[in-house]
Design a protein around this motif. Structure first.
Motif, PDB file in Angstrom:
ATOM      1  N   VAL B  56     -13.810  22.458  56.548  1.00  0.00           N
ATOM      2  CA  VAL B  56     -13.855  21.518  55.428  1.00  0.00           C
ATOM      3  C   VAL B  56     -13.109  22.075  54.226  1.00  0.00           C
ATOM      4  N   LEU B  57     -13.254  23.401  53.996  1.00  0.00           N
ATOM      5  CA  LEU B  57     -12.557  23.998  52.852  1.00  0.00           C
ATOM      6  C   LEU B  57     -11.051  23.951  53.066  1.00  0.00           C
ATOM      7  N   ALA B  58     -10.618  24.008  54.345  1.00  0.00           N
ATOM      8  CA  ALA B  58      -9.177  23.998  54.597  1.00  0.00           C
ATOM      9  C   ALA B  58      -8.627  22.578  54.636  1.00  0.00           C
ATOM     10  N   ASN B  59      -9.353  21.649  55.304  1.00  0.00           N
ATOM     11  CA  ASN B  59      -8.759  20.339  55.589  1.00  0.00           C
ATOM     12  C   ASN B  59      -9.408  19.171  54.872  1.00  0.00           C
ATOM     13  N   GLY B  60     -10.402  19.420  54.015  1.00  0.00           N
ATOM     14  CA  GLY B  60     -11.009  18.299  53.298  1.00  0.00           C
ATOM     15  C   GLY B  60     -12.146  17.656  54.076  1.00  0.00           C
ATOM     16  N   VAL B  61     -12.580  16.483  53.570  1.00  0.00           N
ATOM     17  CA  VAL B  61     -13.798  15.830  54.049  1.00  0.00           C
ATOM     18  C   VAL B  61     -13.756  15.572  55.552  1.00  0.00           C
ATOM     19  N   ARG B  62     -14.898  15.781  56.215  1.00  0.00           N
ATOM     20  CA  ARG B  62     -15.005  15.465  57.640  1.00  0.00           C
ATOM     21  C   ARG B  62     -16.155  14.490  57.829  1.00  0.00           C
ATOM     22  N   THR B  63     -15.862  13.365  58.472  1.00  0.00           N
ATOM     23  CA  THR B  63     -16.922  12.389  58.721  1.00  0.00           C
ATOM     24  C   THR B  63     -17.222  12.333  60.202  1.00  0.00           C
ATOM     25  N   GLU B  86     -21.465  12.977  56.776  1.00  0.00           N
ATOM     26  CA  GLU B  86     -20.250  13.284  56.041  1.00  0.00           C
ATOM     27  C   GLU B  86     -20.387  14.672  55.421  1.00  0.00           C
ATOM     28  N   VAL B  87     -19.377  15.505  55.654  1.00  0.00           N
ATOM     29  CA  VAL B  87     -19.408  16.871  55.148  1.00  0.00           C
ATOM     30  C   VAL B  87     -18.215  17.069  54.231  1.00  0.00           C
ATOM     31  N   ASP B  88     -18.499  17.421  52.966  1.00  0.00           N
ATOM     32  CA  ASP B  88     -17.403  17.840  52.108  1.00  0.00           C
ATOM     33  C   ASP B  88     -17.722  19.243  51.602  1.00  0.00           C
ATOM     34  N   ALA B  89     -16.916  19.757  50.684  1.00  0.00           N
ATOM     35  CA  ALA B  89     -17.084  21.155  50.270  1.00  0.00           C
ATOM     36  C   ALA B  89     -18.480  21.411  49.736  1.00  0.00           C
ATOM     37  N   MET B  90     -19.046  20.412  49.023  1.00  0.00           N
ATOM     38  CA  MET B  90     -20.368  20.598  48.425  1.00  0.00           C
ATOM     39  C   MET B  90     -21.443  20.684  49.499  1.00  0.00           C
ATOM     40  N   SER B  91     -21.417  19.749  50.446  1.00  0.00           N
ATOM     41  CA  SER B  91     -22.479  19.801  51.464  1.00  0.00           C
ATOM     42  C   SER B  91     -22.274  20.991  52.394  1.00  0.00           C
ATOM     43  N   ALA B  92     -21.008  21.406  52.588  1.00  0.00           N
ATOM     44  CA  ALA B  92     -20.776  22.601  53.395  1.00  0.00           C
ATOM     45  C   ALA B  92     -21.407  23.815  52.725  1.00  0.00           C
ATOM     46  N   LEU B  93     -21.229  23.914  51.396  1.00  0.00           N
ATOM     47  CA  LEU B  93     -21.802  25.047  50.655  1.00  0.00           C
ATOM     48  C   LEU B  93     -23.313  25.063  50.786  1.00  0.00           C
ATOM     49  N   ILE B  94     -23.946  23.904  50.537  1.00  0.00           N
ATOM     50  CA  ILE B  94     -25.408  23.899  50.508  1.00  0.00           C
ATOM     51  C   ILE B  94     -25.971  24.106  51.909  1.00  0.00           C
ATOM     52  N   ASP B 490     -14.114  31.273  43.210  1.00  0.00           N
ATOM     53  CA  ASP B 490     -12.838  30.636  43.548  1.00  0.00           C
ATOM     54  C   ASP B 490     -12.864  30.018  44.934  1.00  0.00           C
ATOM     55  N   THR B 491     -13.429  30.726  45.913  1.00  0.00           N
ATOM     56  CA  THR B 491     -13.329  30.217  47.279  1.00  0.00           C
ATOM     57  C   THR B 491     -14.389  29.171  47.604  1.00  0.00           C
ATOM     58  N   LEU B 492     -15.613  29.351  47.120  1.00  0.00           N
ATOM     59  CA  LEU B 492     -16.694  28.457  47.543  1.00  0.00           C
ATOM     60  C   LEU B 492     -17.113  27.446  46.483  1.00  0.00           C
ATOM     61  N   ILE B 493     -17.281  27.942  45.248  1.00  0.00           N
ATOM     62  CA  ILE B 493     -17.956  27.104  44.250  1.00  0.00           C
ATOM     63  C   ILE B 493     -17.009  26.075  43.646  1.00  0.00           C
ATOM     64  N   THR B 494     -15.785  26.497  43.312  1.00  0.00           N
ATOM     65  CA  THR B 494     -14.868  25.560  42.662  1.00  0.00           C
ATOM     66  C   THR B 494     -14.547  24.356  43.550  1.00  0.00           C
ATOM     67  N   PRO B 495     -14.279  24.536  44.869  1.00  0.00           N
ATOM     68  CA  PRO B 495     -14.087  23.344  45.701  1.00  0.00           C
ATOM     69  C   PRO B 495     -15.300  22.422  45.692  1.00  0.00           C
ATOM     70  N   ALA B 496     -16.505  23.031  45.689  1.00  0.00           N
ATOM     71  CA  ALA B 496     -17.713  22.206  45.676  1.00  0.00           C
ATOM     72  C   ALA B 496     -17.804  21.411  44.382  1.00  0.00           C
ATOM     73  N   ALA B 497     -17.500  22.076  43.258  1.00  0.00           N
ATOM     74  CA  ALA B 497     -17.545  21.374  41.972  1.00  0.00           C
ATOM     75  C   ALA B 497     -16.512  20.259  41.937  1.00  0.00           C
ATOM     76  N   GLN B 498     -15.323  20.534  42.476  1.00  0.00           N
ATOM     77  CA  GLN B 498     -14.296  19.488  42.516  1.00  0.00           C
ATOM     78  C   GLN B 498     -14.743  18.326  43.385  1.00  0.00           C
ATOM     79  N   ALA B 499     -15.436  18.642  44.490  1.00  0.00           N
ATOM     80  CA  ALA B 499     -15.906  17.576  45.379  1.00  0.00           C
ATOM     81  C   ALA B 499     -16.897  16.677  44.654  1.00  0.00           C
TER      82      ALA B 499
END
Lengths: 112, 511, 113
Positions: B56-63, B86-94, B490-499
């Motif tokens: 998800v971090l590499a390719n974006g949202v996965r449904t 649906e999995v995006d950076a935020m749900s992947a993190l949590i 940089d690697t985990l949190i910022t993508p989640a915040a952007q999501a």
């Protein structure tokens, strides 16, 4: 224009909630929760009602115009969940009565 | 591998579910087989979640549409029909956080609970709770959210009453009553949304909200939000938390702590993604205010507590408050997005990770002390540092991390929150820092009482390896996240915040 | 050399620099400490807590209780807070109802969502 069944829903939910908040008998609290559940289920089922609509079975529908079955599915699931939850809570009450010899929610040992 | 990633969302929920129903059967073959089955299934899930997060971090949202011939076939007629994960950076993190804690807690529980009858059933509930949390992380629709919410409630309540004392039944009953109330009102809110939009998919509703929202949406969101705030244990529905922390087994407490963070995540998902386009500053201020009051109440109530577990319960309420402070500030300054809002949001999300790690470590250390001294009441115990140095070190690391002492991870996230919340209102930073100091005071007192002073005279059990390993892993994670905080953000949190800040990506995944 | 920085809204934070500074200060502290005298004796009055030259009160203040005065002063507020936490399940449900009303009122009067 609010329909009559929505009024009933609100009455049921408020009644149930007031039972949960004001009744001290734990079994009555569980009954209150069931009344709320009844209200919510009535709400869901009335959401799915369409006048003159056909049940969602392909072979029975004359011109493929059917009711969306989602609300019925929701209600069924909600009823099942509510049943399990009620059973669990009642068994907690049985065990609580064995330990505390009381059904009063004011008799508690965890506080402060 | 591609199969694992493609079907990842479903597999991550299915493995713990399957294991939950096989473990009671497998338990007949003996304790080792049962333990192996539990740990192996959770490790497998952890692996799947990791793979999924990387993808998800590499390719974006996965449904993932359940039951579709092609998993990505979400809306065959321009209209979402199936249950969609649906999995995006935020749900992947949590989900990564939740699954890591679940895995470590399962390791911890192997020796914790005296091997009586019914341990197989206990692990069944434990795995059900993990599955419920995974479901809450990945679900893309409101009704499945309700179902998983109830699964989490029921399995937690069953495990809270595990010790079968009067108090544990009381805690379980209270938790159950309020969570059933919350669940029913959540369902009510979901029903209102269904009546309004004719569908249950979060992304699809989010796409419709901008066009026509009304007071009915407000009613729905207030019902759903209060149910999720209950699950996260924020003020004023926090009272179940100390009860549960006092009576439940240690591994269950850790899981419930994590499930409260998952509940908070779902709330943020709904506020940011579903109603993000129409939310005014009021919603954000509400979250900020509740968070600030949670900090004050939690810390002030933790001060006079005599029972260590209960005290940690109140501190957990305050920790939830920090997350809400940070993320609420992000929500206030969502439209238009400004720099401190993004910082506060990342700080809050980073604090979710840190809260889960820190609170778990300190609670597990405290419970390990209770285990080796074989007593539930720790009032007469002291000077354990002389006799069990690893536990003292673990407790100290947890204490420093929770109270935000550099270089631990708690400091990094709290610094991000304090310095950005300052721009919203300086008073909020004052509340946060005061709460942090009081937390340090509370825990130093406990540390002195438990580990320093005259050595404990009584008999001590050996700390089992299955307890030391999870605590060691947690400490290592805490220190690494502290020392390499910029890298982690940089690697985990910022993508989640952007999501969270960009609902269009989430909506575009389905429609 | 400094590595990546963690940007907070009004500054930045670099744990590695902090670690280096901590190491340097630790060395200085250890140097100062090693120049101290070694007159500490166990089992004498030296080890008692200092209480204005009097014997420490044994009746109410536990020597382990670090924050006796602190929590004594805060008692006024904590007593008020503790009176809310009744532990009665009805009050929990009441708090939940209040929360729904608060959120609804705030969102409805603060503009629709």
């Amino acid at each position: 224009m609010i329909s009559l069944h929505f009024l009933f829903v609100i009455v049921l939910v408020v009644l149930g909630l007031s039972a949960v908040v004001f009744k001290r008998n734990m079994i009555k609290i569980v009954m209150g929760l069931n009344v709320i559940a009844g209200g919510v289920n009535l709400f869901l089922i009335s959401m799915g009602y369409r006048q003159g609509a056909v049940a969602p079975i392909f072979t029975n529908a004359p011109d493929l115009l059917m009711v969306l079955p989602t609300p019925q599915a929701l209600t069924l699931t909600a009823i099942v969940i509510n049943l399990t939850v009620t059973a669990l809570m009642l068994s907690f009450i049985i065990m609580l009565y064995k330990h505390y010899r009381s059904l009063d929610s004011f008799k508690r040992r965890l506080l402060g | 591998m591609t199969f694992l990633v493609e079907h990842g969302p479903a597999i991550a929920i299915a493995i713990p579910f399957l294991a939950a129903f096989t473990v009671p059967l497998v338990a007949k073959l003996g304790g080792r087989v049962r333990d192996g089955c539990v740990v192996l299934s959770l490790a497998l899930t952890e692996f799947v979640v990791l793979m999924l997060a990387g993808d998800v971090l590499a390719n974006g949202v996965r449904t993932y549409a359940l039951g579709a011939s092609v998993p990505s076939l979400t809306a065959p007629a321009g209209f979402p029909v199936r249950i969609i994960l649906e999995v995006d950076a935020m749900s992947a993190l949590i989900s990564l956080v939740a699954m890591t804690i679940a895995f470590l807690a399962s390791l911890f529980s192997l020796k914790l609970i005296p091997a009586k009858e019914g341990l197989g059933k206990f692990f069944a509930l434990f795995l059900l709770l993990s599955a419920g949390m995974m479901g809450m992380c990945y679900t893309g629709d409101f009704f499945t959210l309700f179902v998983f919410f109830e699964i989490v409630s029921i399995s937690s309540a069953g495990m809270i009453s595990f010790f079968r004392s009067g108090e544990s039944f009381e805690a379980a009953f209270k938790y159950m009553v309020i969570s059933v109330t919350a669940g029913l009102f959540l369902l009510f809110g979901v029903g209102i949304l269904y009546g309004n939009y004719g569908m249950l998919n979060m992304a699809a509703i989010a796409g419709e909200v901008a066009a026509g929202h009304s007071l009915l949406d407000v009613a729905a969101i207030s019902l759903i939000a209060s149910a999720l705030l209950f699950k996260s244990g924020s003020f004023p529905v926090h009272m179940w938390k100390p009860d549960v922390f006092q009576e439940a087994p240690a591994n269950v407490v850790v899981m419930i702590l994590t499930s409260s963070l998952v509940g908070l995540y779902v709330l943020f998902r709904i506020l940011f993604t579903v109603f993000g386009t129409v939310s005014t500053a009021v919603a954000g201020w509400l979250i900020v205010a509740l968070g600030a009051v949670s900090i004050i109440v939690g810390v002030l109530m933790a001060m006079p507590q005599r029972n260590l577990r209960r005290m940690i319960g109140f501190v957990a309420i305050a920790e939830i408050g920090y997350v809400m402070l940070g993320v609420g500030t992000g929500l206030v300054s969502m439209q238009p997005v400004n720099a401190f809002g993004v910082n506060a949001l990342s700080g809050g999300l980073f604090h979710i990770v840190n809260d889960a790690l820190n609170m778990s470590l300190i609670f597990l250390a405290a419970c390990a002390v209770a285990y080796i001294t074989e007593r539930r009441d720790l009032s007469g115990v002291g000077g354990l540092a002389h006799r069990s140095a690893p536990l003292a070190v673990f407790f100290l690391i947890g204490l420093l991390a929770i109270s935000g002492i550099p270089p631990m991870n708690g400091f990094a996230s709290k610094l991000m929150i304090f310095e950005s919340v300052f721009f919203l209102n300086p008073l909020l930073s004052v509340i946060g820092i005061t709460g942090s100091i009081l937390m340090l005071a509370v825990f130093v007192k406990v540390f002195v009482a438990l580990f320093l002073g005259t050595p404990y005279e009584g008999k001590l059990r050996k700390t089992p390896k299955t307890m030391l390993i999870p605590m060691f892993v947690l400490s290592v994670l805490i220190i690494l996240l502290g020392l390499f905080a910029p890298f982690a953000v940089d690697t985990l949190i910022t993508p989640a915040a952007q999501a969270l800040l960009d609902p269009q990506a989430y909506i575009g995944g389905v429609i | 050399m400094t590595g990546p920085l963690l940007i907070t809204a009004s500054g930045y934070w670099n744990p590695l620099v902090w670690l280096a500074a901590f190491a340097i200060i630790l060395v200085i502290v250890l140097i100062i400490r090693s120049s101290g005298t070694k007159r500490f004796k166990k089992g004498t009055d030296q080890t008692l807590q200092f209480f204005s030259g009097n014997r420490p009160p044994a009746d109410n203040v536990d020597p382990d209780n670090l924050y006796w005065g602190f929590s004594r002063k805060l008692e006024r507020y904590t007593a008020w807070l503790r009176s809310w936490h009744t532990g009665i399940v009805n009050d929990y449900a009441f708090a939940f109802a209040v929360l729904i009303i608060i959120i609804f009122a705030a969102l409805a009067f603060g503009g629709v969502l």
